[in-house]
Design a protein around this motif. Sequence first.
Motif, mmCIF file in Angstrom:
data_model
loop_
_atom_site.group_PDB
_atom_site.id
_atom_site.type_symbol
_atom_site.label_atom_id
_atom_site.label_comp_id
_atom_site.label_asym_id
_atom_site.label_seq_id
_atom_site.Cartn_x
_atom_site.Cartn_y
_atom_site.Cartn_z
ATOM 1 N N LYS A 223 33.732 45.771 31.681
ATOM 2 C CA LYS A 223 32.505 45.754 30.885
ATOM 3 C C LYS A 223 32.239 47.188 30.469
ATOM 4 O O LYS A 223 31.936 48.036 31.307
ATOM 5 N N ASN A 224 32.415 47.462 29.183
ATOM 6 C CA ASN A 224 32.308 48.832 28.652
ATOM 7 C C ASN A 224 33.220 49.795 29.406
ATOM 8 O O ASN A 224 32.840 50.917 29.714
ATOM 9 N N GLY A 225 34.424 49.326 29.758
ATOM 10 C CA GLY A 225 35.406 50.170 30.441
ATOM 11 C C GLY A 225 35.215 50.278 31.942
ATOM 12 O O GLY A 225 35.928 51.037 32.596
ATOM 13 N N ARG B 295 35.781 53.176 36.680
ATOM 14 C CA ARG B 295 36.181 53.185 35.284
ATOM 15 C C ARG B 295 37.642 52.773 35.179
ATOM 16 O O ARG B 295 38.466 53.144 35.994
#
Length: 101
Positions: A78-80, A99
């Motif tokens: 989710k978003n990296g 991340r």
Amino acid sequence: MLKPLATTLLLSLCCASAQAGSTLRCGSQLISTNDLASEVLSKCGEPVSRDFLGYREVVDYYGFASEVPVEEWTYGPKNGMYYFLRLEGNRLIKIDSKRKN
């Protein structure tokens, strides 16, 4: 007089930052540590993976020991970011993120 006040302020700031890491937003829902596994599933959906890690022995208030299952659920990316949720005995006890490499 000033030293105890400074210590109290420092401790409350540490606790506030620790509390901030114990929630996760799933869409418009929010999950927190100590939520039930069923709450996490209903708010976040099925995880990408569910890993059974084994059992952990817990001792209750009266001194009785029992074993509870330990699982790690992975959500993302989710978003990296990947999110790792640790559940012990059907309760969410820890939320970590990392991340994507």
